[in-house]
Design a protein around this motif. Structure first.
Motif, short mmCIF file in Angstrom:
data_model
loop_
_atom_site.label_atom_id
_atom_site.label_comp_id
_atom_site.label_asym_id
_atom_site.label_seq_id
_atom_site.Cartn_x
_atom_site.Cartn_y
_atom_site.Cartn_z
N VAL A 46 0.76 -1.15 0.00
CA VAL A 46 0.08 0.01 -0.19
C VAL A 46 1.11 1.20 0.04
CG1 VAL A 46 -1.90 1.29 1.28
CG2 VAL A 46 -1.94 -1.02 1.25
N CYS A 47 1.95 1.03 0.92
CA CYS A 47 2.83 2.29 0.87
C CYS A 47 3.68 2.71 -0.39
CB CYS A 47 3.82 1.80 2.04
SG CYS A 47 5.25 3.29 2.46
N SER A 48 3.94 1.66 -1.03
CA SER A 48 4.77 1.72 -2.30
C SER A 48 3.63 2.42 -3.42
CB SER A 48 5.25 0.34 -2.78
OG SER A 48 5.81 -0.13 -1.92
N SER A 49 2.33 1.94 -3.53
CA SER A 49 1.55 2.41 -4.46
C SER A 49 1.34 4.06 -4.06
CB SER A 49 0.27 1.31 -4.46
OG SER A 49 -0.93 2.07 -4.44
N ILE A 50 1.01 4.20 -2.76
CA ILE A 50 0.93 5.50 -2.60
C ILE A 50 2.06 6.47 -2.98
CG2 ILE A 50 0.74 7.30 -0.43
CD1 ILE A 50 -1.07 5.33 0.85
N LYS A 51 3.14 5.85 -2.67
CA LYS A 51 4.61 6.66 -3.20
C LYS A 51 4.54 6.92 -4.59
CE LYS A 51 7.46 6.06 0.80
NZ LYS A 51 8.61 4.93 1.29
N ARG A 52 4.18 5.70 -5.27
CA ARG A 52 4.17 5.88 -6.74
C ARG A 52 3.26 7.05 -7.44
NH1 ARG A 52 4.73 0.25 -6.51
NH2 ARG A 52 2.63 -0.04 -6.92
N SER A 53 2.15 7.13 -6.51
CA SER A 53 1.30 8.19 -6.91
C SER A 53 1.64 9.53 -6.52
CB SER A 53 -0.05 8.10 -6.29
OG SER A 53 -0.69 6.61 -6.64
N GLY A 54 2.78 9.73 -5.89
CA GLY A 54 3.24 11.08 -5.61
C GLY A 54 3.10 11.22 -3.92
N GLY A 55 2.46 10.38 -3.29
CA GLY A 55 2.08 10.63 -1.95
C GLY A 55 3.08 10.23 -0.89
N LYS A 56 3.00 10.65 0.44
CA LYS A 56 3.94 10.42 1.48
C LYS A 56 3.28 9.31 2.27
CE LYS A 56 5.14 15.08 1.35
NZ LYS A 56 4.20 16.42 1.60
N ALA A 57 4.14 8.23 2.62
CA ALA A 57 3.73 7.21 3.37
C ALA A 57 4.82 6.34 3.87
CB ALA A 57 2.71 6.39 2.61
N TYR A 58 4.47 5.63 5.19
CA TYR A 58 5.36 4.93 5.61
C TYR A 58 4.47 3.59 6.12
CZ TYR A 58 8.37 8.94 7.12
OH TYR A 58 8.87 10.11 7.03
N ALA A 59 5.16 2.48 6.13
CA ALA A 59 4.61 1.15 6.41
C ALA A 59 5.43 0.57 7.81
CB ALA A 59 4.67 0.16 5.22
N LEU A 60 4.72 0.42 8.78
CA LEU A 60 5.25 -0.06 9.95
C LEU A 60 4.54 -1.34 10.50
CD1 LEU A 60 6.13 3.29 11.77
CD2 LEU A 60 7.43 1.97 10.28
N TYR A 61 5.18 -2.18 11.21
CA TYR A 61 4.62 -3.39 11.86
C TYR A 61 4.10 -3.05 13.15
CZ TYR A 61 4.17 -7.80 14.17
OH TYR A 61 3.58 -8.93 15.07
N GLY A 62 2.99 -3.60 13.32
CA GLY A 62 2.53 -3.41 14.61
C GLY A 62 1.22 -4.11 14.90
N ASP A 63 1.52 -5.06 16.31
CA ASP A 63 0.48 -5.89 16.40
C ASP A 63 -0.33 -5.54 17.84
OD1 ASP A 63 -1.03 -8.13 17.31
OD2 ASP A 63 0.51 -9.20 17.80
N MET A 64 -1.70 -5.08 17.32
CA MET A 64 -2.59 -4.52 18.10
C MET A 64 -2.86 -5.41 19.49
SD MET A 64 -3.29 -1.76 17.20
CE MET A 64 -4.82 -1.03 17.86
N GLY A 65 -2.64 -6.67 19.25
CA GLY A 65 -2.63 -7.80 20.48
C GLY A 65 -1.73 -7.78 21.41
N ASN A 66 -0.66 -6.74 20.92
CA ASN A 66 0.71 -6.88 21.61
C ASN A 66 1.24 -5.65 22.45
OD1 ASN A 66 3.53 -7.25 22.51
ND2 ASN A 66 3.98 -9.01 21.41
N VAL A 67 0.97 -5.14 23.56
CA VAL A 67 1.35 -3.92 23.79
C VAL A 67 3.07 -3.60 23.67
CG1 VAL A 67 1.45 -2.42 25.95
CG2 VAL A 67 -0.35 -3.88 25.59
N GLU A 68 3.67 -4.67 23.71
CA GLU A 68 5.19 -4.37 23.77
C GLU A 68 5.37 -3.92 22.23
OE1 GLU A 68 7.23 -3.67 25.84
OE2 GLU A 68 5.59 -4.12 27.24
N SER A 69 4.75 -4.46 21.42
CA SER A 69 5.09 -4.20 19.96
C SER A 69 4.49 -2.86 19.64
CB SER A 69 4.12 -5.18 19.26
OG SER A 69 3.77 -4.70 17.80
N LEU A 70 3.37 -2.32 20.41
CA LEU A 70 2.83 -1.12 20.26
C LEU A 70 3.77 0.15 20.80
CD1 LEU A 70 -0.99 -1.80 20.78
CD2 LEU A 70 0.22 -1.61 18.62
#
Ligand SMILES: NC(=O)c1ccc[n+]([C@@H]2O[C@H](COP(=O)([O-])OP(=O)(O)OC[C@H]3O[C@@H](n4cnc5c(N)ncnc54)[C@H](O)[C@@H]3O)[C@@H](O)[C@H]2O)c1
Length: 268
Positions: A46-70
């Motif tokens: 999703v991030c790459s496709s946004i960037k290809r269209s000229g947008g600004k984006a980051y893709a980051l891992y996050g597991d909503m079931g794990n507070v340490e990950s957040l």
């Protein structure tokens, strides 16, 4: 929030469904979107496709079931020099079926991701939101947060909890005179993303197109709306529940197919 240009918007579950669509639409309006998902490959696409269209984006891992990950996610976002202006708590899971036939772990995982994760992420990014001149917390609940949902017990329970948390936080911020942080609770009926495939949507609550609900959500953020309830009938559920005797309300739900809509849920 009147203008999304250069606003830093974090969207959980941004790798698919309405999260992906919100990321694309908001990036096209000039926002810097931080797509957080447990499925990092899909988030990166999703991030790459946004960037290809000229947008600004980051893709980051996050597991909503794990507070340490957040917590780790927060450090990563800060390390990019990003202070979040809009937090969209969108990631969610559902496990449909007869109550006792769904493994207990799945019932408990539902509240861990849909409720605990949402509260934890709001807590972790709250300082960012307070620092921002004009910020929004957008919590994606569901129409099933107002009515009982047979065959979707723990999912409905999680969405009742999201509405309770979201509305309480909105009122608390008002009480405390914190006027720069707005809270929006989103309560959609069934959306055709695949999450509820197999469901028979009730006549009065027709399937929402992802594009339609995303437009309403973005409109709601722009106007700092307290609630977004779609389709139209969802706006009336609370009122009808309040004025009708419980037996009548239950019979109407059964007659309209609300109570049996989840009988053939397959999901993905
Ligand atoms: N689809 C519907 O009919 C409907 C109706 C009302 C409300 N909602 C709510 O809208 C939100 C989005 O739904 P959707 O239909 O776009 O769903 P979806 O399944 O298309 O997207 C959900 C995203 O959340 C991610 N996710 C799942 N578990 C995660 C975790 N532990 N940590 C981080 N990310 C995780 C998935 O990888 C996926 O990208 C959910 O909160 C859902 O409950 C959906």
């Amino acid at each position: 929030m009147k203008n999304f240009a250069d606003k830093k918007i974090l969207i959980t579950g941004g790798a698919s469904g309405i999260g992906k669509l919100m990321a694309e639409k908001l990036a096209s309006r000039g926002a810097v979107v931080v797509i957080v998902d447990i499925n990092l490959d899909a988030a990166q696409n999703v991030c790459s496709s946004i960037k290809r269209s000229g947008g600004k984006a980051y893709a980051l891992y996050g597991d909503m079931g794990n507070v340490e990950s957040l917590k780790k996610l927060k450090s990563e976002v800060s390390s990019h020099g990003i202070n979040i202006d809009v937090l969209i708590n969108n990631a969610g899971v559902v496990f449909g079926g007869e109550f006792e036939k769904i493994p207990l772990e799945k019932h408990l995982l539902t509240s861990k991701i849909n409720v605990d994760g949402l509260i934890a992420l709001t807590y972790i990014f709250f300082d960012d939101l307070r620092k921002s001149k004009d910020s929004n917390i957008v919590n994606i609940a569901s129409a099933s947060g107002f009515v009982g949902l047979p065959y979707g017990t723990s999912y409905a329970a999680s969405k009742w909890a999201v509405i309770g948390f979201s509305e309480s936080l909105r009122l608390e911020l008002k009480e405390r005179g914190i006027s720069n942080v707005h809270v929006t609770t989103v309560c959609p009926g069934y959306i055709s993303t695949g999450m509820f495939s197999g469901v028979k949507a009730p006549l009065i609550l027709p399937w929402l197109r992802p594009e339609t609900i995303v437009e309403k959500i973005i409109y709601g953020i722009e106007r700092d709306c307290a609630f977004i309830k779609e389709p139209f009938m969802v706006k009336w559920v609370d009122f009808l529940k309040g004025v009708l005797p419980l037996g009548v309300f239950t019979s109407i739900n059964k007659f309209l197919g609300v109570s049996t809509s989840m009988t053939h849920w397959k999901g993905r």
